[in-house]
Design an enzyme around this catalytic site. Structure first.
Site, PDB file in Angstrom:
ATOM      1  NE  ARG A  93       8.998  47.696  20.484  1.00  0.00           N
ATOM      2  CZ  ARG A  93       8.958  47.221  19.196  1.00  0.00           C
ATOM      3  NH1 ARG A  93       9.245  45.938  19.134  1.00  0.00           N
ATOM      4  NH2 ARG A  93       8.467  47.753  18.046  1.00  0.00           N
ATOM      5  CE1 TYR A 142       6.796  44.558  45.172  1.00  0.00           C
ATOM      6  CE2 TYR A 142       5.830  43.958  42.943  1.00  0.00           C
ATOM      7  CZ  TYR A 142       6.181  45.043  43.872  1.00  0.00           C
ATOM      8  OH  TYR A 142       5.937  45.966  43.739  1.00  0.00           O
ATOM      9  CG  ASP A 170      12.324  39.140  42.663  1.00  0.00           C
ATOM     10  OD1 ASP A 170      13.369  40.068  43.064  1.00  0.00           O
ATOM     11  OD2 ASP A 170      11.130  39.711  42.437  1.00  0.00           O
ATOM     12  CE  LYS A 200      11.104  48.176  44.494  1.00  0.00           C
ATOM     13  NZ  LYS A 200      10.705  46.718  44.514  1.00  0.00           N
TER      14      LYS A 200
HETATM   15  C1  LIG Z   1       9.639  46.291  43.658  1.00  0.00           C
HETATM   16  C2  LIG Z   1       9.484  44.653  43.718  1.00  0.00           C
HETATM   17  C3  LIG Z   1       9.097  44.113  42.174  1.00  0.00           C
HETATM   18  C4  LIG Z   1       8.717  44.721  41.324  1.00  0.00           C
HETATM   19  O1  LIG Z   1       9.350  45.734  40.773  1.00  0.00           O
HETATM   20  P1  LIG Z   1       8.854  47.284  40.065  1.00  0.00           P
HETATM   21  O2  LIG Z   1      10.189  47.769  39.553  1.00  0.00           O
HETATM   22  O3  LIG Z   1       8.106  47.917  40.937  1.00  0.00           O
HETATM   23  O4  LIG Z   1       7.979  46.804  38.855  1.00  0.00           O
HETATM   24  C5  LIG Z   1       9.436  42.920  41.987  1.00  0.00           C
HETATM   25  N1  LIG Z   1       9.947  42.207  43.019  1.00  0.00           N
HETATM   26  C6  LIG Z   1      10.344  42.682  44.299  1.00  0.00           C
HETATM   27  C7  LIG Z   1      10.985  41.627  45.495  1.00  0.00           C
HETATM   28  C8  LIG Z   1      10.267  43.873  44.533  1.00  0.00           C
HETATM   29  O5  LIG Z   1      10.618  44.395  45.994  1.00  0.00           O
END
Ligand SMILES: *Cc1c(COP(=O)(O)O)cnc(C)c1O
Length: 414
Positions: free
Chosen positions: A60, A113, A186, A211
């Site tokens: 961790r 998001y 992000d 993603k």
């Molecule tokens: C999917 C997504 C998240 C969240 O990510 P997870 O891996 O599902 O927790 C945050 N920001 C964007 C732009 C996303 O597409």
């Protein structure tokens, strides 16, 4: 190694960060699937806990497989250091909460998001942190939103539901007037191959590695990159004590996925342009939202802040809710699923899926109209993607007519 020119991003996806020197010479960095690390003696353990000696303690707090991924993504983003998280939301929460306390203020883009929005508007509120959701493409409104207690600015570009773009250099300049404020971006939709927010003044860049970074749909994960100091603070507070750290196995898979990121992004983007052109011309479609289209607000940012338009497209069906459901149900190859950035083309209909718990009015407010569809263009041969969309869209003509005149709530019960 001889001094050499810095590697291109297309090589850093394969070589970025300090690859471990494996004692057996393994080409691929091993998977350290271990919870804890054995100390040679008690004194060494003591020095590691005191921070007097480098070395692993417990997964961790740090793990070699996870560390390699952290360094690789940091190298790609042009940042000093990285911290891996269990999910993208783990990354967003750890990166923001490390710098906040009760009484602080955050400026967030009005287009982020859904779970980031929920975190900021519900959870932060409970802990006494106020968040102003602002249209960050309006630089006057943005500059006016700062307060004496503003600590963070948070944004995404492009962002759902209409692929809204925000000018990072303009936001970066305004943030630079407030030296105590951190800018967090992000960068999930773009990846560092297409956009590097750090080059425009972002202090921290977060990703849902679920993603494109992983790209194979088999992991849920997140990554944060930033300065050594900020990343150390995040690792030693929110990540260590809230514990949403990444599993070594997930890190190993993402490191493998990353090797093809440059190739994948190129294919994703090329195909998305072709798909967007097809959608624009289709009679069943009223409007297409894609940064690559000339009339898309902020289109001129392509070539300056972003190398390409990405591969997520939204479009509005003339037939509304029912057409959305029918389009999805008649697809053969394209998979009906949320998420994006996978090899498979993924399509979703927010009104009947992600946003179905909301009333039609609340959806409308969020910009989610009944005929809105989102597609993440995958890596299949683009003719097959278009053929599948085409055969399903062509069947809508009849249903479009029968849906006319039905109210939203009537249709919703179908
Ligand atoms: C999917 C997504 C998240 C969240 O990510 P997870 O891996 O599902 O927790 C945050 N920001 C964007 C732009 C996303 O597409």
């Amino acid at each position: 190694m001889k001094a050499m020119k810095p590697l291109h991003l297309e090589s850093l996806v394969i070589h970025g960060g300090d690859a471990q020197q494996d004692p057996h010479g393994a080409l691929v960095s091993p998977l350290y699937q271990t919870s804890t690390f054995v100390f040679p003696d008690a004194e060494t353990g003591g020095r590691r806990f005191a921070g007097e000696e480098a070395g692993y303690i417990y997964s961790r707090l740090g793990n070699p497989t996870v560390n390699l991924l952290e360094q690789r993504v940091a190298a790609l983003e042009g940042m000093e250091a990285g911290a891996a998280a269990a999910t993208g939301m783990g990354a967003v929460a750890a990166a923001t909460m490390a710098f906040l306390k009760a009484g602080d203020h955050v400026i967030a883009s009005d287009c982020i998001y859904g779970c980031s929005f929920a975190l900021f508007s519900h959870l932060f509120e409970r802990f006494g942190v106020k968040v102003s959701f602002v249209d960050l493409s309006d630089s006057k409104a943005f500059a006016a939103a700062f307060r004496a207690n503003t600590k963070l600015v948070f944004l995404e570009t492009p962002a759902n539901p209409h692929l809204k773009l925000i000018d990072l250099s303009s936001v970066g300049e305004i943030c630079a007037r407030h030296p105590d404020v951190r800018l967090i971006v992000d960068n999930t939709f773009m990846t560092p191959l297409l956009q590097r927010p750090g080059d425009f003044g972002a202090h921290l860049v977060v990703h849902s590695a679920t993603k494109y970074l992983n790209g194979h749909g088999d992991v849920v994960a997140g990554v944060i990159t930033g300065s050594q100091e900020d990343i150390h603070l995040i690792k030693m507070t929110t990540l260590k004590d809230m514990g949403a750290t990444m599993s070594p196995h997930d890190a190993w898979l993402i490191t493998r996925g990353l090797k093809t990121l440059a190739l994948r992004m190129q294919r994703h983007c090329e195909s998305a342009t072709v798909v967007a052109d097809f959608l624009v011309k289709h009679p069943a479609i009223e409007k297409v939202y894609f940064p690559g289209l000339n009339d898309h607000p902020g289109h001129e940012l392509i070539g300056t802040q972003m190398k390409s338009a990405g591969a997520v497209i939204a479009f509005e069906l003339r037939g509304g809710y029912q057409a959305g459901v029918q389009l999805l149900n008649r697809l053969n190859m394209i998979r009906v699923a949320v998420s994006l950035g996978d090899a498979e083309s993924l399509i979703q209909h927010p009104a009947s899926m992600t946003h179905s718990p909301l009333t039609p009015e609340a959806r409308e407010q969020a910009g989610i109209t009944d005929g809105l569809i989102r597609i993440s263009v995958g890596l299949e041969q683009v003719d097959d993607i278009i053929a599948d969309l085409s055969q399903s869209l062509s069947q809508l003509k009849h249903s479009t007519a029968s849906a006319n005149g039905a109210s939203v709530s009537e249709v919703a019960q179908v």
